[in-house]
Scaffold this motif. Structure first.
Motif, PDB file in Angstrom:
ATOM      1  N   ILE A  24       0.831  -1.207   0.000  1.00 34.39           N
ATOM      2  CA  ILE A  24       0.000   0.000   0.000  1.00 34.39           C
ATOM      3  C   ILE A  24       0.864   1.255   0.000  1.00 34.39           C
ATOM      4  N   VAL A  25       1.910   1.247   0.816  1.00 34.30           N
ATOM      5  CA  VAL A  25       2.753   2.437   0.939  1.00 34.30           C
ATOM      6  C   VAL A  25       3.406   2.798  -0.385  1.00 34.30           C
ATOM      7  N   VAL A  26       3.916   1.799  -1.127  1.00 36.68           N
ATOM      8  CA  VAL A  26       4.590   2.103  -2.386  1.00 36.68           C
ATOM      9  C   VAL A  26       3.619   2.687  -3.406  1.00 36.68           C
ATOM     10  N   LEU A  27       2.368   2.264  -3.335  1.00 38.73           N
ATOM     11  CA  LEU A  27       1.362   2.804  -4.249  1.00 38.73           C
ATOM     12  C   LEU A  27       1.149   4.293  -4.009  1.00 38.73           C
ATOM     13  N   THR A  28       1.156   4.693  -2.741  1.00 41.41           N
ATOM     14  CA  THR A  28       0.871   6.093  -2.418  1.00 41.41           C
ATOM     15  C   THR A  28       2.096   6.991  -2.510  1.00 41.41           C
ATOM     16  N   ALA A 154       9.884  -6.742  -0.566  1.00 43.57           N
ATOM     17  CA  ALA A 154       9.244  -7.536  -1.618  1.00 43.57           C
ATOM     18  C   ALA A 154       7.875  -6.969  -1.956  1.00 43.57           C
ATOM     19  N   GLY A 155       7.161  -6.492  -0.935  1.00 45.38           N
ATOM     20  CA  GLY A 155       5.866  -5.857  -1.187  1.00 45.38           C
ATOM     21  C   GLY A 155       6.003  -4.638  -2.072  1.00 45.38           C
ATOM     22  N   PHE A 156       7.065  -3.835  -1.828  1.00 47.10           N
ATOM     23  CA  PHE A 156       7.341  -2.686  -2.700  1.00 47.10           C
ATOM     24  C   PHE A 156       7.514  -3.141  -4.145  1.00 47.10           C
TER      25      PHE A 156
END
Length: 438
Positions: A24-28, A154-156
């Motif tokens: 979520i953070v990388v999206l924003t 990895a989520g990023f």
């Protein structure tokens, strides 16, 4: 009550929560940043200010930690924080689309959304670390710290790759659908991953009659009165200020001083991240294989990483004067290695120290350290780029400007190493068996 040693599968499940948070953070912070600057042709200061706001609102981390202390349950706070984070990301996406037709209204909604993002990260991230520290025994804490933060990275990477493919052809409607999907999946993964972990493995579960009723202000005074807590908070702030200041400086430095193309400077950033990953893995392996006092080992790794980071930053400052004859890629990889070593060792120490001092203050203590980190990250990027602009304007030289910033970062890392040594001497010693039997 006897608790089982937490298996690796449960640690990976907790890592999935970090993966969800990172997605979520990388999206924003990345995708919406680019859309505001490129597609909407807005000043870069706008997304920069919004990201800074999401960091500075995380000064509320101690309050979230205290809330979880009072109930001795971290899971509801993690899931609740992730839900607020997901909703904030969806609202931030809607706000970006709204800027097309009404800039003022869009900015107003974006401010609210990014404050929600920061609050969600603060609540879920703080309570997740406390849960991890209470579930994992001393031998596995360095590896657990590495696993969970590697999974966040990895989520990023996964989200950036998948969203990048799904976004073409670009439209704001498509972006909103994708953001909503990412948010829903992240909350669902978090809820499923946490099922049964706290009740089975946490050493901090208490009966309802033992719930703490101390007011937040009184509890905060107690925690801030602990010398080792204050020292470690100062260490976290100084080290993370130095660490974050290079994020927005390194690639422009490579382009302005060494003449690297955008593609080449991006690859250089990847080289640094590879070094960080290797450093994290090395510390995890050392911590798992070592015998004796792992807490002391992690502090030595923390100090060594800070000293190595300071030394390599001095070399980077000198590299600008050697220009094309300097092995820049190898130097940047070494910087990443040193950064990864100190960062994961600091997280492992944080997980070990969080139960030191006044009982039933683990969440509040972790919140204090998390707030110090968030404020440092928010200030670091601004301070680094501002320092470059000021020195460059005064000297007329890009080489002098970047060298000055790198030297300043090196000094901060040197101070952080001294603070780490002080924490090492003064902190309360903990057994390495925390979390195995309680």
């Amino acid at each position: 009550m006897s608790r089982s040693t937490t298996p690796w599968s449960a640690i990976v499940r907790l890592g999935l929560v970090q993966t969800s948070l990172g997605s979520i953070v990388v999206l924003t912070t990345s995708t919406l940043n680019r859309i505001m600057v490129v597609e909407l042709a807005l000043a870069a200061v706008l997304p920069g200010a919004l990201v800074a706001a999401h960091y500075f609102i995380q000064i509320s981390r101690p309050r979230f930690g205290h809330g979880s202390d009072r109930g001795q349950r971290r899971t509801p706070w993690i899931i609740g924080g992730m839900s607020v984070l997901a909703l904030g990301a969806i609202l931030a996406t809607a706000a970006t689309a709204l800027m097309l037709s009404s800039l003022i209204a869009g900015i107003g909604l974006a401010v609210v959304a990014f404050l929600m993002i920061g609050a969600g990260v603060g609540a879920s991230g703080t309570c997740l670390l406390v849960l991890l520290s209470s579930c994992v025994d001393g031998r596995r804490k360095p590896a657990a710290a590495s696993i969970t933060f590697i999974m966040m990275i990895a989520g990023f990477a996964i989200t950036a790759s998948v969203v990048g493919q799904l976004l073409d052809p670009f439209s704001f409607a498509r972006l909103l659908v994708i953001a909503s999907g990412v948010g829903v999946i992240a909350v669902a993964v978090t809820a499923i991953a946490l099922i049964g972990i706290e009740s089975r493995y946490s050493s901090a579960i208490r009966e309802l009659e033992h719930h703490d009723t101390t007011a937040f202000g009184d509890a905060l005074k107690v925690v801030l009165g602990e010398r080792h807590t204050r020292r470690f908070a100062l260490f976290v702030f100084i080290s993370m200020l130095a660490y974050s200041a290079q994020d927005l400086v390194l690639e422009p430095f490579a382009g302005a001083v060494f003449g690297l193309t955008p593609g080449e400077s991006t690859q250089l950033g990847g080289t640094q991240h590879a070094g960080v990953l290797v450093g994290m893995l090395l510390v995890a392996l050392l911590g798992y294989l070592a015998s004796g006092n792992r807490q002391a080992l992690m502090r030595r790794c923390m100090m060594a990483g800070c000293i190595a980071s300071a030394s390599i930053l001095v070399l980077l400052a000198a590299s600008g004067y050697a220009a094309f004859q300097w092995p820049l890629s190898a130097t940047v990889f070494a910087l990443g290695l040193a950064n990864g070593t100190f960062a994961v060792a600091a997280i492992a120490c944080m997980m070990q120290l969080v139960t030191s001092g006044e009982k039933n203050r683990d969440g509040l203590r972790m919140g204090v350290w998390g707030a110090a980190q968030a404020i440092a990250f928010g200030a670091g990027g601004i301070a680094g780029t501002l320092a470059v602009d000021i020195v460059r304007a005064a000297s007329g030289s890009a080489v002098h400007a970047y060298a000055g910033v790198f030297v300043l970062q090196a000094l901060l890392f040197a101070v952080a190493a001294l603070l780490a040594a002080e924490v090492s001497r003064r902190s309360i010693t903990m057994p390495d068996t925390a979390g195995v039997n309680a």
